[in-house]
Design an enzyme around this catalytic site. Structure first.
Site, mmCIF file in Angstrom:
data_model
loop_
_atom_site.group_PDB
_atom_site.id
_atom_site.type_symbol
_atom_site.label_atom_id
_atom_site.label_comp_id
_atom_site.label_asym_id
_atom_site.label_seq_id
_atom_site.Cartn_x
_atom_site.Cartn_y
_atom_site.Cartn_z
ATOM 1 N N ARG A 90 0.835 -1.201 0.000
ATOM 2 C CA ARG A 90 0.000 0.000 0.000
ATOM 3 C C ARG A 90 0.868 1.247 0.000
ATOM 4 O O ARG A 90 1.769 1.389 0.819
ATOM 5 C CB ARG A 90 -0.910 0.006 1.241
ATOM 6 N N ARG A 99 -5.314 1.173 -5.026
ATOM 7 C CA ARG A 99 -4.471 0.612 -3.971
ATOM 8 C C ARG A 99 -4.465 -0.907 -3.996
ATOM 9 O O ARG A 99 -5.443 -1.527 -4.401
ATOM 10 C CB ARG A 99 -4.893 1.123 -2.605
ATOM 11 N N ASP A 102 -6.574 -1.797 1.253
ATOM 12 C CA ASP A 102 -7.070 -0.757 2.147
ATOM 13 C C ASP A 102 -7.805 -1.460 3.279
ATOM 14 O O ASP A 102 -8.705 -2.274 3.021
ATOM 15 C CB ASP A 102 -8.015 0.175 1.387
ATOM 16 N N ASP A 104 -9.869 -0.576 6.757
ATOM 17 C CA ASP A 104 -10.474 0.472 7.582
ATOM 18 C C ASP A 104 -11.102 -0.140 8.815
ATOM 19 O O ASP A 104 -11.944 -1.046 8.710
ATOM 20 C CB ASP A 104 -11.563 1.216 6.803
#
Length: 168
Positions: A90, A99, A102, A104
């Site tokens: 990343r 990307r 990712d 989150d």
């Protein structure tokens, strides 16, 4: 600050990728999360294909959500997730850029916090079909602290392009 919480909590992490080998990166990231200290992967959604948000001239994303039971404090978990992203190549250039991975942190138990490095619950999770659909697949009764039942936000994302593709 101790990176371990006093009790194990349920956390939810959204995964996304759209360059390299997205499915391989997502599956490997789940294995990496399972290897974190005091952490177990307890559920994983199907994979979903979704259109990019913000920067539109890029490939579609592959998305998923996993549920973790973890002893890690939110910030320690976030930093571990960022290390996993870096391990998978990343690069943080511009917001919403393509990307390889990712991750989150969406929810950490019923924790609510707003700090420069981490906001919980994730501030836009209830506005994104690529988060809500996989989240509700594995946790249909989940509540977003301070907002209410996650399922109550589905009607607000019906215009977003997303399709369930395969098992994680």
């Amino acid at each position: 600050m101790n990176p371990v919480v006093a009790r194990r909590v349920r956390a939810f992490v959204a995964l996304g990728a759209n360059i390299g080998e997205p499915v391989r990166h997502l599956r490997a990231a789940v294995e990496d999360m399972a290897a974190l200290p005091g952490t177990a992967v307890v559920a994983r959604s199907s994979l979903y294909r979704s259109a990019p948000v913000g920067l539109l001239d890029q490939p579609d994303f592959i998305n998923a959500v996993v549920a973790l039971d973890t002893d890690l404090e939110p910030l320690a978990l976030l930093r571990a997730l960022m290390a996993i992203e870096a391990h998978h190549g990343r690069v943080r250039s511009v917001p919403n850029a393509p990307r390889t991975l990712d991750l989150d942190l969406l929810l950490h138990g019923d924790r609510q916090q707003d700090e420069p490095e981490l906001t919980l619950p994730h501030p836009r999770m209830h506005e994104r079909a690529f988060v809500l659909l996989p989240l509700l697949e594995i946790a249909p009764d989940v509540r977003i602290p301070g907002l209410g039942a996650a399922c109550d936000f589905l009607s607000g994302v019906t215009d977003q392009a997303i399709a369930r593709s395969e098992s994680m």
